[in-house]
Motif scaffolding. Sequence first.
Motif, PDB file in Angstrom:
ATOM      1  N   UNK A   1      -2.732   1.445  -7.697  1.00 55.33           N
ATOM      2  CA  UNK A   1      -1.723   1.402  -6.749  1.00 55.33           C
ATOM      3  C   UNK A   1      -1.803  -0.376  -6.299  1.00 55.33           C
ATOM      4  N   UNK A   2      -0.859  -0.960  -6.611  1.00 53.42           N
ATOM      5  CA  UNK A   2      -1.004  -2.521  -6.337  1.00 53.42           C
ATOM      6  C   UNK A   2      -0.346  -2.877  -4.845  1.00 53.42           C
ATOM      7  N   UNK A   3      -1.221  -3.862  -4.075  1.00 50.19           N
ATOM      8  CA  UNK A   3      -0.408  -4.219  -2.973  1.00 50.19           C
ATOM      9  C   UNK A   3      -0.098  -5.681  -3.443  1.00 50.19           C
ATOM     10  N   UNK A   4       0.159  -6.520  -2.445  1.00 44.98           N
ATOM     11  CA  UNK A   4       0.625  -8.228  -2.844  1.00 44.98           C
ATOM     12  C   UNK A   4      -0.432  -8.898  -3.165  1.00 44.98           C
ATOM     13  N   UNK A   5      -1.707  -8.516  -2.940  1.00 40.23           N
ATOM     14  CA  UNK A   5      -2.907  -9.194  -3.543  1.00 40.23           C
ATOM     15  C   UNK A   5      -3.115  -9.088  -4.852  1.00 40.23           C
ATOM     16  N   UNK A   6      -2.663  -7.861  -5.562  1.00 37.81           N
ATOM     17  CA  UNK A   6      -2.501  -7.596  -6.984  1.00 37.81           C
ATOM     18  C   UNK A   6      -1.473  -8.239  -7.569  1.00 37.81           C
ATOM     19  N   UNK A   7      -0.217  -7.877  -6.829  1.00 37.74           N
ATOM     20  CA  UNK A   7       1.133  -8.359  -7.533  1.00 37.74           C
ATOM     21  C   UNK A   7       1.712  -9.259  -6.496  1.00 37.74           C
ATOM     22  N   UNK A   8       1.949 -10.702  -6.863  1.00 40.40           N
ATOM     23  CA  UNK A   8       2.277 -11.447  -5.916  1.00 40.40           C
ATOM     24  C   UNK A   8       3.871 -11.232  -5.557  1.00 40.40           C
ATOM     25  N   UNK A   9       4.419 -10.648  -6.496  1.00 40.79           N
ATOM     26  CA  UNK A   9       5.909 -10.263  -6.359  1.00 40.79           C
ATOM     27  C   UNK A   9       6.222  -9.313  -5.307  1.00 40.79           C
ATOM     28  N   UNK A  10       5.244  -8.572  -4.828  1.00 39.49           N
ATOM     29  CA  UNK A  10       5.343  -7.557  -3.561  1.00 39.49           C
ATOM     30  C   UNK A  10       5.423  -8.353  -2.102  1.00 39.49           C
TER      31      UNK A  10
ATOM     32  N   UNK B   1       5.997   6.652 -11.290  1.00 37.48           N
ATOM     33  CA  UNK B   1       5.011   5.535 -11.570  1.00 37.48           C
ATOM     34  C   UNK B   1       5.919   4.153 -11.972  1.00 37.48           C
ATOM     35  N   UNK B   2       5.283   3.066 -11.687  1.00 32.97           N
ATOM     36  CA  UNK B   2       6.009   1.720 -11.768  1.00 32.97           C
ATOM     37  C   UNK B   2       7.134   1.390 -10.525  1.00 32.97           C
ATOM     38  N   UNK B   3       7.279   2.420  -9.532  1.00 36.78           N
ATOM     39  CA  UNK B   3       8.009   2.216  -8.512  1.00 36.78           C
ATOM     40  C   UNK B   3       7.618   1.510  -7.242  1.00 36.78           C
ATOM     41  N   UNK B   4       8.277   0.832  -6.528  1.00 36.28           N
ATOM     42  CA  UNK B   4       7.787   0.281  -5.128  1.00 36.28           C
ATOM     43  C   UNK B   4       8.004   1.358  -4.096  1.00 36.28           C
ATOM     44  N   UNK B   5       7.299   1.112  -2.953  1.00 40.91           N
ATOM     45  CA  UNK B   5       7.217   2.037  -1.923  1.00 40.91           C
ATOM     46  C   UNK B   5       6.685   1.221  -0.620  1.00 40.91           C
ATOM     47  N   UNK B   6       7.118   1.345   0.534  1.00 48.97           N
ATOM     48  CA  UNK B   6       6.581   0.674   1.700  1.00 48.97           C
ATOM     49  C   UNK B   6       5.474   1.711   2.392  1.00 48.97           C
ATOM     50  N   UNK B   7       4.540   0.984   3.205  1.00 47.61           N
ATOM     51  CA  UNK B   7       3.536   1.795   4.006  1.00 47.61           C
ATOM     52  C   UNK B   7       4.521   2.577   4.994  1.00 47.61           C
ATOM     53  N   UNK B   8       5.741   2.183   5.467  1.00 42.85           N
ATOM     54  CA  UNK B   8       6.418   3.147   6.454  1.00 42.85           C
ATOM     55  C   UNK B   8       6.764   4.169   5.681  1.00 42.85           C
ATOM     56  N   UNK B   9       7.385   4.280   4.562  1.00 40.25           N
ATOM     57  CA  UNK B   9       7.690   5.440   3.854  1.00 40.25           C
ATOM     58  C   UNK B   9       6.755   6.305   3.482  1.00 40.25           C
ATOM     59  N   UNK B  10       5.456   5.711   3.437  1.00 40.01           N
ATOM     60  CA  UNK B  10       4.356   6.469   3.139  1.00 40.01           C
ATOM     61  C   UNK B  10       3.935   7.394   4.558  1.00 40.01           C
ATOM     62  N   UNK B  11       3.846   6.762   5.626  1.00 38.46           N
ATOM     63  CA  UNK B  11       3.609   7.278   6.945  1.00 38.46           C
ATOM     64  C   UNK B  11       4.493   8.386   7.217  1.00 38.46           C
ATOM     65  N   UNK B  12       5.912   7.863   7.136  1.00 40.16           N
ATOM     66  CA  UNK B  12       6.846   9.019   7.528  1.00 40.16           C
ATOM     67  C   UNK B  12       7.036  10.091   6.679  1.00 40.16           C
ATOM     68  N   UNK B  13       6.351   9.981   5.497  1.00 39.91           N
ATOM     69  CA  UNK B  13       6.200  11.457   4.629  1.00 39.91           C
ATOM     70  C   UNK B  13       5.360  12.311   5.141  1.00 39.91           C
ATOM     71  N   UNK B  14       4.235  11.848   6.049  1.00 43.70           N
ATOM     72  CA  UNK B  14       3.268  12.701   6.469  1.00 43.70           C
ATOM     73  C   UNK B  14       3.026  12.059   7.967  1.00 43.70           C
ATOM     74  N   UNK B  15       3.895  12.561   8.930  1.00 52.76           N
ATOM     75  CA  UNK B  15       3.870  12.348  10.465  1.00 52.76           C
ATOM     76  C   UNK B  15       2.486  13.041  10.931  1.00 52.76           C
ATOM     77  N   UNK B  16       1.840  12.140  11.818  1.00 54.76           N
ATOM     78  CA  UNK B  16       0.841  12.804  12.568  1.00 54.76           C
ATOM     79  C   UNK B  16      -0.370  12.930  11.686  1.00 54.76           C
TER      80      UNK B  16
END
Length: 214
Positions: free
Chosen positions: A47-56, A14-29
């Motif tokens: 789960x915030x994106x840059x539309x929820x948090x402008x710092x992202x 909780x509270x940490x940032x991750x990327x979409x690529x990290x998520x996809x790599x965690x579940x290949x296929x």
Amino acid sequence: MIKTALWLVSEIGEGNIFTKEQHRDAFPGISQADRRMRDLRDFGWVIHTNTDDITLRSEEQRFVTAGLPVWEPGVRRRATSSSISAKQRKAIFAADDYQCVVCGIAGGEVYLDAANDTAVLAVTRRSVRLPGGAVQEKLVTECKRCRAGNGTDEPVDVARLLSDIRNLDETERARLMRWMERGRRGASPIDRAWTRYRRLPADSRDAVFKQLRG
């Protein structure tokens, strides 16, 4: 979706940032992995994106907080039975004139203090204490900012609200009634001046302040 939830809790935290690529790599296929993550929001996961948090950045997301433990048997079924349907959401948006009930901004409208930040509306649950003392859960429209800033579960007390309004002086009460009739507050000249001032860079704010003070 369950695998994504467990991955967020065990690998990201909780509270940490991750990327979409990290998520996809965690579940290949796995097809539509992003959609499975979005589905978690229906179960209280934030789960915030840059539309929820402008710092992202555009490729980043922030795991704000975990919701219901969707991996436990029966949890998803019980939650789905109490979730807000698309029909309910549409009706609430229409009842609230497609505006946030807190700040009055409309969906897609640009926030005055952030030229690149537009309002995204959502339906949220609000506890209301009626004059007789009973507490009921109501659905209301809120923008992403006001929804994020609503950190209290204290019910809105209708009797106290009425008492506060009656204690206003005649001019203030008349002004409030005009806001109620319009369905939104509207910014006064001083509100607009303050908003424009706050949008200036720091050195420009200092220059304006010094000029007015002088």
